[in-house]
Write an enzyme that holds these catalytic residues in place. Structure first.
Site, mmCIF file in Angstrom:
data_model
loop_
_atom_site.group_PDB
_atom_site.id
_atom_site.type_symbol
_atom_site.label_atom_id
_atom_site.label_comp_id
_atom_site.label_asym_id
_atom_site.label_seq_id
_atom_site.Cartn_x
_atom_site.Cartn_y
_atom_site.Cartn_z
ATOM 1 N NE ARG A 51 -0.621 -1.960 3.416
ATOM 2 C CZ ARG A 51 -1.181 -3.195 3.094
ATOM 3 N NH1 ARG A 51 -2.410 -3.236 3.084
ATOM 4 N NH2 ARG A 51 -0.465 -4.313 3.270
ATOM 5 C CB THR A 52 4.032 2.408 1.691
ATOM 6 O OG1 THR A 52 3.535 2.021 2.878
ATOM 7 C CG2 THR A 52 4.705 3.774 1.879
ATOM 8 C CE LYS A 81 25.388 -3.750 -12.050
ATOM 9 N NZ LYS A 81 25.464 -2.769 -13.040
ATOM 10 N NE ARG A 102 8.482 0.682 3.133
ATOM 11 C CZ ARG A 102 7.188 0.047 3.379
ATOM 12 N NH1 ARG A 102 6.988 -1.056 3.309
ATOM 13 N NH2 ARG A 102 6.207 1.148 3.958
ATOM 14 C CG HIS A 130 5.962 4.084 7.615
ATOM 15 N ND1 HIS A 130 5.712 4.736 6.715
ATOM 16 C CD2 HIS A 130 5.324 2.808 7.366
ATOM 17 C CE1 HIS A 130 5.040 4.078 5.900
ATOM 18 N NE2 HIS A 130 4.759 2.943 6.164
HETATM 19 C C1 NCD Z 1 3.943 -1.204 7.711
HETATM 20 C C2 NCD Z 1 5.420 -0.935 7.848
HETATM 21 O O1 NCD Z 1 5.934 -0.878 6.632
HETATM 22 O O2 NCD Z 1 5.881 -0.568 8.724
HETATM 23 N N1 NCD Z 1 3.485 -1.200 6.913
HETATM 24 C C3 NCD Z 1 2.759 -0.148 6.079
HETATM 25 O O3 NCD Z 1 3.548 0.806 5.479
HETATM 26 N N2 NCD Z 1 1.584 -0.029 5.827
HETATM 27 C C4 NCD Z 1 3.558 -1.817 8.725
HETATM 28 C C5 NCD Z 1 4.127 -3.297 8.844
HETATM 29 O O4 NCD Z 1 4.814 -3.778 7.996
HETATM 30 O O5 NCD Z 1 3.872 -4.085 9.900
#
Ligand code: NCD
Length: 329
Positions: A51-52, A81, A102, A130
């Site tokens: 989803r992100t 690499k 990320r 996050h």
């Molecule tokens: C979260 C994350 O990546 O921290 N997921 C997200 O982006 N909604 C939560 C998780 O992975 O538990």
């Protein structure tokens, strides 16, 4: 924007959420809102995401911007690499206007933001933060209760490794009269988070292992999965012994107040939980469950944030984002 400690200005949150409301209405009415045609958002994902990643991509595209990037940067970028993150970013800095990152390493986003001059958005860095998840959580809370103060919020699950927990707890701490209870195995609330929350006047915090006890007077039950990918085998075994005690089932949801809500950043650990997903499947259709709406709100909040950052210093909200935190704290 890499850390919710940069988001202490209530005017920033109020303005961002109004913008999110406007984009929500525009999307619902199929109104074109493409103020950023010709701009490019780069998205570097060194860790899996559904989803992100999709909501950032959709948000950029709905604003008229193009998206470039790599979804599996560990294997499909020059990281394979042996290139460092800093080199990858310096080598591509002029390709795009905003960078969404990320990474599995805590503080990688801070390092990125210090490396290039373009705005960096932290889309999750290790067990640290996050912040855009916290923004969409806060937006969901704000639009449900009509306020983000004087709320009782229980974080159920992995407070030790859940980066969404730290990010949202800090936003709540910047408000007033909020009460946070961590419902998790004893001793798992990280020291830095405990210290930050104790220092802030806007929040009180406590810890319990008793899920049943918090249900009748909680406003928000914020559930997180066991972050098994950050735990070694011994830790996983230890945590699995106690985690079934924190599973939220229909009978728990039934005991919550009518106005209260259950949130979860998702994904729910259904297939990797030895039969004890942190939210049992029967809760999905419960009137307290708000986690799918919460996730969909991510589109509008990310549209609003990208709009601010793509517009730059002339946007009235841009200057209301605080300075980067100290390295590694
Ligand atoms: C979260 C994350 O990546 O921290 N997921 C997200 O982006 N909604 C939560 C998780 O992975 O538990």
């Amino acid at each position: 924007m890499v850390d919710t400690r940069q988001l202490k200005d209530p005017e920033f949150l109020a303005g961002l959420f109004e913008l999110a409301d406007q984009y929500k209405a525009a999307v619902a009415q199929h109104r074109a809102a493409r103020p950023h045609e010709g701009r490019i958002v780069a998205s570097f994902f060194y860790q899996p995401s559904t989803r992100t990643k999709l909501s950032f991509d959709a948000a950029a595209k709905r604003l008229g911007a193009e998206v470039i990037g790599t979804e599996n940067a560990r294997e499909f970028s020059s990281a394979y690499k042996g290139e460092t993150l800093a080199h990858s970013l310096r080598a591509t800095e002029e390709f795009a206007d905003v960078f969404v990152l990320r990474h599995d390493r805590s503080f990688a986003a801070l390092e990125a933001a210090r490396t290039i001059a373009k705005p960096v958005i932290n889309a999750g860095d290790g067990t640290n933060q996050h912040p855009t998840q916290a923004l969409l959580d806060h937006y969901t809370i704000s639009r449900h209760f009509g306020r983000t103060d004087d709320l009782r919020v229980a974080f159920v699950g992995d407070a030790e490794r859940g980066r969404t927990v730290r990010s949202l707890a800090y936003l709540l701490a910047h408000g007033s009269g909020n009460r946070i209870t961590f419902v998790s195995p004893a001793g798992t609330v990280p020291e830095d988070m405990r210290r930050y929350l104790r220092e802030k006047d806007g929040v009180t915090m406590d810890e319990t292992v008793d899920l049943e006890a918090v249900l009748p007077d909680v406003d928000v039950l914020y559930v997180t999965r066991l972050q098994w990918e950050y735990a070694d085998a011994a830790d996983q075994a230890r945590l699995k012994e106690s985690y079934h005690r924190f599973q939220v089932r229909r009978e728990h949801a039934d005991r919550m107040q009518r106005e209260s809500i259950i949130l979860h950043p998702l994904p729910i650990n259904t297939e990797k939980s030895d039969g004890f997903p942190e939210i049992a499947p029967g809760v999905d259709g419960h009137p307290r469950a708000r986690y799918f709406k919460q996730s969909n709100n991510g589109l509008y909040v990310r549209m609003a944030l990208l709009d601010v950052l793509l517009t730059g210093p002339e946007h009235p909200l841009y200057g209301r984002i605080g300075p980067l935190p100290e390295a590694g704290t």
